[in-house]
Design a protein around this motif. Structure first.
Motif, mmCIF file in Angstrom:
data_model
loop_
_atom_site.group_PDB
_atom_site.id
_atom_site.type_symbol
_atom_site.label_atom_id
_atom_site.label_comp_id
_atom_site.label_asym_id
_atom_site.label_seq_id
_atom_site.Cartn_x
_atom_site.Cartn_y
_atom_site.Cartn_z
ATOM 1 N N ARG A 15 0.766 -1.212 -0.057
ATOM 2 C CA ARG A 15 -0.083 -0.022 0.049
ATOM 3 C C ARG A 15 0.951 1.195 0.010
ATOM 4 N NH1 ARG A 15 -4.931 -1.544 -1.569
ATOM 5 N NH2 ARG A 15 -5.723 -3.037 -0.341
ATOM 6 N N PRO A 16 0.320 2.193 -0.566
ATOM 7 C CA PRO A 16 1.378 3.594 -0.728
ATOM 8 C C PRO A 16 1.681 4.270 0.635
ATOM 9 C CG PRO A 16 -0.673 4.045 -1.762
ATOM 10 C CD PRO A 16 -0.895 2.451 -1.328
ATOM 11 N N GLY A 17 2.063 3.689 1.441
ATOM 12 C CA GLY A 17 2.326 4.436 2.678
ATOM 13 C C GLY A 17 3.379 5.348 2.356
ATOM 14 N N VAL A 18 4.053 6.315 3.514
ATOM 15 C CA VAL A 18 5.136 7.117 3.095
ATOM 16 C C VAL A 18 6.113 6.674 4.292
ATOM 17 C CG1 VAL A 18 5.888 9.383 3.298
ATOM 18 C CG2 VAL A 18 3.783 8.800 2.382
ATOM 19 N N ARG A 19 7.405 6.671 3.937
ATOM 20 C CA ARG A 19 8.583 6.375 4.533
ATOM 21 C C ARG A 19 9.532 7.664 4.507
ATOM 22 N NH1 ARG A 19 14.012 5.027 4.085
ATOM 23 N NH2 ARG A 19 14.873 4.018 5.780
ATOM 24 N N PRO A 20 9.513 8.647 5.442
ATOM 25 C CA PRO A 20 10.608 9.570 5.480
ATOM 26 C C PRO A 20 11.994 9.074 5.458
ATOM 27 C CG PRO A 20 8.935 10.253 6.957
ATOM 28 C CD PRO A 20 8.862 8.807 6.792
ATOM 29 N N VAL A 21 12.925 9.516 4.691
ATOM 30 C CA VAL A 21 14.269 9.001 4.521
ATOM 31 C C VAL A 21 15.269 10.005 4.988
ATOM 32 C CG1 VAL A 21 13.423 7.281 2.821
ATOM 33 C CG2 VAL A 21 14.463 9.241 1.953
ATOM 34 N N GLY A 22 14.803 11.188 5.309
ATOM 35 C CA GLY A 22 15.912 12.080 5.486
ATOM 36 C C GLY A 22 15.174 13.171 6.386
ATOM 37 N N ARG A 23 15.875 14.190 7.011
ATOM 38 C CA ARG A 23 15.406 15.105 7.896
ATOM 39 C C ARG A 23 15.528 16.546 7.318
ATOM 40 N NH1 ARG A 23 11.198 13.332 9.612
ATOM 41 N NH2 ARG A 23 11.126 15.367 10.905
ATOM 42 N N THR A 24 16.324 16.352 6.076
ATOM 43 C CA THR A 24 16.588 17.945 5.433
ATOM 44 C C THR A 24 15.275 18.573 4.887
ATOM 45 O OG1 THR A 24 18.839 17.119 5.136
ATOM 46 C CG2 THR A 24 18.253 19.182 3.822
ATOM 47 N N PRO A 25 15.046 19.754 5.341
ATOM 48 C CA PRO A 25 13.695 20.216 4.946
ATOM 49 C C PRO A 25 13.975 20.710 3.536
ATOM 50 C CG PRO A 25 14.531 21.561 6.402
ATOM 51 C CD PRO A 25 15.449 20.447 6.649
ATOM 52 N N GLY A 26 12.783 20.574 2.591
ATOM 53 C CA GLY A 26 13.035 21.361 1.407
ATOM 54 C C GLY A 26 12.610 22.713 1.437
ATOM 55 N N ARG A 27 12.637 23.434 0.506
ATOM 56 C CA ARG A 27 12.280 24.902 0.427
ATOM 57 C C ARG A 27 10.827 24.957 0.703
ATOM 58 N NH1 ARG A 27 14.920 28.792 -1.968
ATOM 59 N NH2 ARG A 27 12.883 29.674 -2.834
ATOM 60 N N ALA A 28 10.199 26.184 1.286
ATOM 61 C CA ALA A 28 8.925 26.225 1.790
ATOM 62 C C ALA A 28 8.055 26.794 0.410
ATOM 63 C CB ALA A 28 8.953 27.435 2.710
ATOM 64 N N ASP A 29 8.596 27.309 -0.280
ATOM 65 C CA ASP A 29 7.551 27.535 -1.641
ATOM 66 C C ASP A 29 7.980 26.656 -2.869
ATOM 67 O OD1 ASP A 29 9.281 30.557 -2.420
ATOM 68 O OD2 ASP A 29 10.004 28.655 -2.564
ATOM 69 N N GLY A 30 8.872 25.964 -2.848
ATOM 70 C CA GLY A 30 9.069 25.182 -4.296
ATOM 71 C C GLY A 30 9.359 25.939 -5.402
ATOM 72 N N ARG A 31 9.544 27.318 -5.366
ATOM 73 C CA ARG A 31 9.873 28.230 -6.491
ATOM 74 C C ARG A 31 11.301 28.889 -6.319
ATOM 75 N NH1 ARG A 31 4.950 30.093 -9.090
ATOM 76 N NH2 ARG A 31 3.344 29.176 -8.143
ATOM 77 N N PRO A 37 17.357 29.968 -11.044
ATOM 78 C CA PRO A 37 16.093 29.142 -11.438
ATOM 79 C C PRO A 37 15.908 28.122 -10.463
ATOM 80 C CG PRO A 37 17.999 28.657 -12.636
ATOM 81 C CD PRO A 37 18.549 29.848 -11.659
ATOM 82 N N VAL A 38 14.697 27.661 -10.381
ATOM 83 C CA VAL A 38 13.915 26.665 -9.704
ATOM 84 C C VAL A 38 14.943 25.460 -10.079
ATOM 85 C CG1 VAL A 38 12.301 25.815 -11.049
ATOM 86 C CG2 VAL A 38 12.022 25.455 -8.735
ATOM 87 N N SER A 39 15.260 24.422 -8.873
ATOM 88 C CA SER A 39 15.920 23.376 -9.247
ATOM 89 C C SER A 39 15.233 22.329 -8.564
ATOM 90 C CB SER A 39 17.533 23.568 -8.864
ATOM 91 O OG SER A 39 17.452 23.447 -7.234
ATOM 92 N N ALA A 40 15.791 20.859 -9.129
ATOM 93 C CA ALA A 40 15.382 19.800 -8.194
ATOM 94 C C ALA A 40 15.584 19.778 -6.597
ATOM 95 C CB ALA A 40 16.201 18.494 -8.792
ATOM 96 N N ILE A 123 9.566 19.621 -12.537
ATOM 97 C CA ILE A 123 10.084 19.334 -13.861
ATOM 98 C C ILE A 123 11.820 19.070 -14.046
ATOM 99 C CG2 ILE A 123 10.487 20.533 -16.078
ATOM 100 C CD1 ILE A 123 7.820 21.640 -16.000
ATOM 101 N N PRO A 124 12.502 19.996 -13.057
ATOM 102 C CA PRO A 124 13.905 19.611 -13.116
ATOM 103 C C PRO A 124 14.259 18.312 -12.242
ATOM 104 C CG PRO A 124 13.321 21.506 -11.615
ATOM 105 C CD PRO A 124 12.227 21.227 -12.511
ATOM 106 N N ALA A 125 13.392 17.935 -11.375
ATOM 107 C CA ALA A 125 13.636 16.731 -10.677
ATOM 108 C C ALA A 125 13.285 15.423 -11.578
ATOM 109 C CB ALA A 125 12.426 16.582 -9.338
ATOM 110 N N ALA A 126 12.464 15.577 -12.379
ATOM 111 C CA ALA A 126 12.137 14.476 -13.428
ATOM 112 C C ALA A 126 13.343 14.558 -14.092
ATOM 113 C CB ALA A 126 10.694 14.662 -14.092
ATOM 114 N N GLN A 127 13.823 15.429 -14.723
ATOM 115 C CA GLN A 127 14.974 15.457 -15.641
ATOM 116 C C GLN A 127 15.995 14.882 -14.925
ATOM 117 O OE1 GLN A 127 15.212 19.718 -16.361
ATOM 118 N NE2 GLN A 127 14.126 19.611 -18.249
ATOM 119 N N ARG A 128 16.452 15.212 -13.572
ATOM 120 C CA ARG A 128 17.396 14.523 -13.025
ATOM 121 C C ARG A 128 17.369 12.935 -12.865
ATOM 122 N NH1 ARG A 128 19.746 18.663 -9.460
ATOM 123 N NH2 ARG A 128 20.422 17.229 -7.899
#
Length: 287
Positions: A15-31, A37-40, A123-128
């Motif tokens: 079942r698609p549960g979620v496993r956090p694998v790290g504790r480094t937070p991402g940016r708050a706005d994703g932009r 420029p925005v990056s992965a 989009i850049p995440a998919a490219q990477r």
């Protein structure tokens, strides 16, 4: 997310549960912040399932749950990650480290949510991920047709602009056209989803169209089959709504319906008959 199931690292999530694998937070706005420029690395990740056999049929995939969704479907199983302003709990570097360890063991990465296309950084995440040698899948409801267009590599009228960044899309057809706004809690939702659906079908990208069927949606199922047919779709999977992971009220209501499996099976058979008339192959998955 609130309380998240932890998947054993070498195990398979059925079942698609979620496993956090790290504790480094991402940016708050994703932009982009105006200086770069925005990056992965800007992708806000709510959690990662390191190995799933169900999120892309026939593939062994790591599933990335992206933070945020503009819609509020009553049956949602990931309500804890809907807030678009919340930071991530894992970083893109965590995903890359996982892929480096699992090279030769994983086929693909599936970006899910929430609504993954809500974030520019997808989009850049998919490219990477593609550059790292893995196939890329996406789960989406089509809420952001412009961003989906960039991922599919086509314009809104179906003209090819570049090679697609996606190898497969699981597209959720939520409801009948007249039922979309009530289900997702936003105006003009069907218009957005319909544009996305038409682009997906025109893109040539492999896909699965599916509908999660709840008791409240039973009378809309055959209408969804018709909408899929008119858009050019040729197959639809009906998924039986289940209580685990859903909001408490919805889960309680569903659990109380002792005849729910039988009711789902009945409407699935009706949908198969409707599909035969309009050229849509309808199959079903029980909860």
């Amino acid at each position: 997310m609130t309380t998240l199931p932890i998947a054993p690292d070498p195990g398979v999530r059925e079942r698609p549960g979620v496993r956090p694998v790290g504790r480094t937070p991402g940016r708050a706005d994703g932009r982009a912040d105006g200086r770069a420029p925005v990056s992965a690395e800007d992708l806000r990740i709510a959690g990662i399932v390191p190995l799933s056999t169900v999120d892309w049929p026939g593939k062994l995939a790591a599933t990335v749950f992206c933070q945020g969704c503009p819609w509020r479907c009553t049956y949602c199983h990931n309500t804890a990650i809907l807030d678009a302003t919340a930071p991530g709990t894992a970083s893109f570097a965590d995903l890359e480290a996982l892929l480096a360890r699992r090279r030769g063991l994983l086929d693909a990465v599936v970006f899910s949510g929430g609504e993954a296309t809500m974030q520019h950084a997808l989009i850049p995440a998919a490219q990477r991920v593609r550059e790292a040698g893995f196939a890329v899948g996406l789960h989406t409801g089509g809420a952001f047709p412009t961003r989906l267009s960039g991922l599919l590599g086509i314009t809104a009228d179906g003209q090819r602009t570049h090679a697609p960044l996606l190898d497969w899309v699981g597209f959720d057809v939520k409801a009948a056209p007249t039922g979309y706004d009530d289900l997702v809690g936003r105006a003009n939702a069907w218009e957005r989803a319909h544009r996305s659906l038409e682009m997906l079908l025109a893109s040539g990208v492999e896909h699965e169209l599916r509908m999660t069927v709840t008791p409240a949606l039973l009378d809309q199922v055959t209408q969804v089959v018709g909408a899929v047919s008119r858009a050019g779709g040729r197959a639809l999977v009906l998924q039986q709504a289940r209580p685990d992971g859903a909001a408490e009220d919805f889960a309680a209501q569903l659990t109380a319906l002792k005849d729910w499996p039988a009711r789902f099976a009945e409407v699935a058979e009706q949908a198969r008959t409707a599909g035969e008339r309009c050229g849509v192959e309808v199959s079903s998955r029980a909860g």
